[in-house]
Design a protein around this motif. Sequence first.
Motif, short mmCIF file in Angstrom:
data_model
loop_
_atom_site.label_atom_id
_atom_site.label_comp_id
_atom_site.label_asym_id
_atom_site.label_seq_id
_atom_site.Cartn_x
_atom_site.Cartn_y
_atom_site.Cartn_z
N UNK A 256 -2.34 -37.04 29.77
CA UNK A 256 -2.24 -37.77 28.50
C UNK A 256 -1.79 -39.22 28.70
N UNK A 257 -1.32 -39.58 29.90
CA UNK A 257 -1.02 -40.98 30.19
C UNK A 257 -2.29 -41.80 30.45
N UNK A 258 -3.36 -41.13 30.86
CA UNK A 258 -4.55 -41.85 31.33
C UNK A 258 -5.14 -42.78 30.26
N UNK A 259 -5.41 -42.29 29.03
CA UNK A 259 -6.01 -43.22 28.05
C UNK A 259 -5.11 -44.42 27.72
N UNK A 260 -3.80 -44.19 27.70
CA UNK A 260 -2.87 -45.30 27.40
C UNK A 260 -2.94 -46.35 28.51
N UNK A 261 -2.94 -45.88 29.77
CA UNK A 261 -2.98 -46.79 30.91
C UNK A 261 -4.28 -47.61 30.91
N UNK B 227 -8.92 -49.99 35.10
CA UNK B 227 -10.26 -50.32 34.58
C UNK B 227 -10.95 -49.07 34.05
N UNK B 228 -10.76 -47.97 34.77
CA UNK B 228 -11.41 -46.72 34.37
C UNK B 228 -10.40 -45.58 34.42
N UNK B 229 -10.77 -44.49 33.77
CA UNK B 229 -9.92 -43.32 33.83
C UNK B 229 -10.74 -42.08 33.56
N UNK B 230 -10.22 -40.95 34.02
CA UNK B 230 -10.86 -39.67 33.70
C UNK B 230 -9.81 -38.79 33.03
N UNK B 231 -10.16 -38.29 31.85
CA UNK B 231 -9.25 -37.37 31.14
C UNK B 231 -10.05 -36.67 30.06
N UNK B 232 -9.42 -35.70 29.43
CA UNK B 232 -10.08 -34.96 28.36
C UNK B 232 -10.26 -35.84 27.12
N UNK C 259 -7.24 -36.20 24.56
CA UNK C 259 -6.21 -37.23 24.67
C UNK C 259 -6.74 -38.61 24.30
N UNK C 260 -8.03 -38.81 24.49
CA UNK C 260 -8.64 -40.08 24.06
C UNK C 260 -8.59 -40.17 22.54
N UNK C 261 -8.98 -39.08 21.89
CA UNK C 261 -9.00 -39.08 20.43
C UNK C 261 -7.59 -39.13 19.84
N UNK C 262 -6.65 -38.50 20.53
CA UNK C 262 -5.25 -38.55 20.07
C UNK C 262 -4.77 -40.00 20.00
N UNK C 263 -5.25 -40.83 20.93
CA UNK C 263 -4.88 -42.24 20.90
C UNK C 263 -5.69 -42.99 19.83
N UNK C 264 -7.01 -42.76 19.84
CA UNK C 264 -7.90 -43.55 18.97
C UNK C 264 -7.72 -43.23 17.49
N UNK C 265 -7.35 -42.00 17.18
CA UNK C 265 -7.26 -41.64 15.76
C UNK C 265 -6.14 -42.43 15.10
N UNK C 266 -5.14 -42.80 15.89
CA UNK C 266 -4.03 -43.58 15.34
C UNK C 266 -4.24 -45.07 15.58
N UNK C 267 -4.71 -45.41 16.77
CA UNK C 267 -4.87 -46.82 17.14
C UNK C 267 -6.36 -47.10 17.37
N UNK C 268 -7.08 -47.24 16.26
CA UNK C 268 -8.54 -47.32 16.37
C UNK C 268 -8.98 -48.62 17.02
N UNK C 269 -8.11 -49.62 17.06
CA UNK C 269 -8.54 -50.88 17.68
C UNK C 269 -8.17 -50.93 19.16
N UNK D 217 -13.97 -33.26 29.79
CA UNK D 217 -13.54 -34.42 30.56
C UNK D 217 -14.48 -35.60 30.31
N UNK D 218 -13.91 -36.79 30.17
CA UNK D 218 -14.69 -38.00 29.93
C UNK D 218 -14.30 -39.08 30.92
N UNK D 219 -15.30 -39.91 31.23
CA UNK D 219 -15.01 -41.15 31.94
C UNK D 219 -14.80 -42.22 30.87
N UNK D 220 -13.64 -42.88 30.93
CA UNK D 220 -13.36 -43.93 29.95
C UNK D 220 -13.13 -45.25 30.67
N UNK D 221 -13.28 -46.33 29.92
CA UNK D 221 -13.10 -47.65 30.54
C UNK D 221 -12.29 -48.54 29.62
N UNK D 222 -11.59 -49.47 30.23
CA UNK D 222 -10.96 -50.54 29.47
C UNK D 222 -12.08 -51.44 28.97
N UNK D 223 -11.99 -51.88 27.72
CA UNK D 223 -13.09 -52.61 27.09
C UNK D 223 -13.43 -53.89 27.87
#
Lengths: 469, 422
Positions: A55-60, A67-72, A75-85, A191-197
């Motif tokens: 759950x630290x991965x999306x925040x980091x 630059x990139x992260x792998x996590x479920x 946890x990505x949605x848990x962050x985005x649902x509150x902090x959509x920007x 699991x998703x690959x995510x990236x910093x914008x």
Amino acid sequence: MEIKIALPKGRLLGKTAALLDEAGWGLRGYYKDTRLYRLTSRRFSGLFLKVFQEKDVPIQVAVGNYDFGICGLDWVEELLVKYSSSALVKVKNLGYGAGVLYMVASRSAGVSTIEELKAKSGIIRIASEYPNLAESFASRYRLRQFSIFPLWGATEVYPPESADLALVPAGRGENFNYALAPLTEVLSFSAHLIANKSSWESKDVGDILATLYDSLDTYKEPANADKALMTEMTGGYDYGEVTGDTVWLALPDGHQQLPTAELLKKAGIEIDDYPSAIGNRRPTAKLAGVKIKVIRPQDMPLQVANGNFDLAITGRDWLMDHLYQFPSSPVRELLDLKMGRVKIVAVVSRDLPLGDINDLRRLAAERSVPLRVASEYVNIADKYARDNHLGMYRVIPTWGASEAFLPEDADLLIENTQTGRTIVKHNLKILATLFQSTACLIGSSLPSPNKAKRVNFIIETLRQTVEAI
Amino acid sequence: MRVQRCKGMRDLSPEEMKKFRLIEGAFRDSCLKWGYEEVKTPTLEYLHLFTSTGTLTPAMLGRVYSFLDWDGWSGERVVLRPDNTIPIARLYIDSMEEQKLAKLFYVSNAFIFEETGQKTRENWQCGAELMGVNGALADVELVMLAQEVLSKLGISKAELKLSHAGLIRAMLLELGLSPKERDEIFDRILDGDSKALSRVKPKGKEPKMALDSLLKLKGKSSGFLKNLRLQLSYNLPGLEKPLDDFINIVNLLEVLGCSYQIDITSSRGFEYYTGIIFQFFMGEEKIGGGGRYDLLIPLMGGKNIPASGFALYLDRLMNLIKPESSSQAKGQKILVRTKLDKPKAVKEGFSIASRLRQGGYVAQINLGVEGVAGFRWTLDVKEKAPQFILTDHKSGRSFKVQAWDKVLALLGEQGGDKDSTA
């Protein structure tokens, strides 16, 4: 060009390691129970990888440390649902580690739909490790009055007595412990690959991603590589009778279980199946009118404050963290159990020329970026930074293994330590000791009168035992 | 490190505050004269005031500033008020329910998150709420009050658009949709999706015809509404009541010579609206709006009290008022100069400045950095006679004066009208 990637510990580690192995990245030390946090790749020299709690991965990634992260996706949605920007891009669904977040109620509560639940009057209590998704659920379903109890874990044991609803992850088709009935699916994830914008928009990582995408075609999710989302507990569970004067006692899970069980035994309070080999979180005691749940010590002060438990055995560190956040909370330390002694310390990298907190304050004032304070104890860390006038600082919540954050992902760490050995091993040093913490018995300053006799009996029994040691 | 302003928050400069106070002044003046009383509610409210159906739409709820405060151990979240009507309804239930009629107004901020941070997230509103009275007359009073304020501010070209939440709700009911679908479409309309109604596929011929007619209402007047009522009420009796209410309101507006546009698809607003929705536009920009909300007070646990209200958006009005209407009357400002090392002169300087202010002038003590630009007069205060030298920068003349009452007399002779800014 350095590319930084945050990798998950825990549930997704085995399957992620298998995928990256298939992709030929040549990582050393990325396996179950690894003690390494920083990894490099034999194939891509510019790659720096670090292992985090999932759950630290999306925040980091969102704050730009990676630059990139792998996590479920959960946890990505848990962050985005509150902090959509948030500066987060969902790059690719990796497919493995699939599960579903279910909103569940206890079968014994007699509700099978959200509409039935809404028809009931009063406050609806929702317990979850995903408080933002739980809140979003509550407003989407227009629950009128609700309380969200954020948890560190053991969510499944809360309904029906300590929560009306729980938002829990489970594999599709997995059995629910403790006779929970899913009311609705909230999110399905994998699991998703995510990236910093801004990394995604500026860094060319085509060759690295190509190996990952190619291997996805041939990748087979290894069976049983990681533990299931919900550990199965065999057998039905007898809830027994609960009345208005039933006393609820919370006992800690994790490493405090053995000393706690020992202390209770010395006090003549025999607990059946604690610690439990089969993951039973509802052990029983031969104490009339007393019921027990095994939950995370971190969650206990909030639970006691809200009257879900009358007594709990937790650490003073977690009590202080709670009271710093909520000074008007009715939770009190009733008894020092004098075991599990740790120091709560402020820690910095040994590479920084800092002798004391004044040096750190000077450093913070000279910098052009905020000081990053990482801690599991968000409120203790916040108070410490505030009291010491650290100027512009940000508290980064962590979920364990915080020492790995220094030096690259945080400047100051508020952490507990028993011997200080782990701190030295990570090339860190203690700047200050905040306070000593031991296990303690906590309760409410507003106890229920009809429970007083039983509560006082337990307090007195433990007091005599501790004094005799 | 440079200081930073919080993202999405704005400062109001002295120039902007002049406009702000001008608008506020015009609004307060009108409200007081129409018999409304001013109230202020706290910045923090409990979140649950805003969460139940019939308060804020889920889209708005997703953008409120909610958090756990120092008392938050029970999980009870608080919120920076995202709206002013709901807190005023709370105040009314709390302490004013016994008085039958409450005519209240406020000048207050409301907080709604906006993603880019380019627009302000703190919005100032001038609003009025009329509690305890139902019917077209009350709604029309509010429209006329809002229009009076706008015209006082020289904003005469604002367009008034009308819609009717009761009519939309009745229509959605006739379309044979489930309660959940009805709520969702209603919310989408209120959140500004102007196509939401036209996408609905009605079940049955009558509802389809009625819906088409409603969508065609754009720009039409009361005559069309009356025809529609005749045409629809036989087959769709549910539409009769809201149509009658709508017709009563537009009839009254016509009698009062108030021009308007009917546009059902434009009805942005709050879930708590039950009747008329009125909105003021300058071009594309909405500068204010309001409506009837008869169910809000009972929903929040109060008595069955009907109510309606409106708010004008102060931040947007500030961009519309012309500089000359905001600039103050040409200042008769006086700069009072003394020497720091002459304590007697300093004492005398403070004393005469105070007398000048009582006399209606703006008098500033020279702090050593001001130039004389922007001042009509300078008054030099000496320790020895002649104690005062008054210089008129308009004519370039100087006068030696011995006593403070002579200074005032001279100012009166030379200056004529006094400054009105004090």
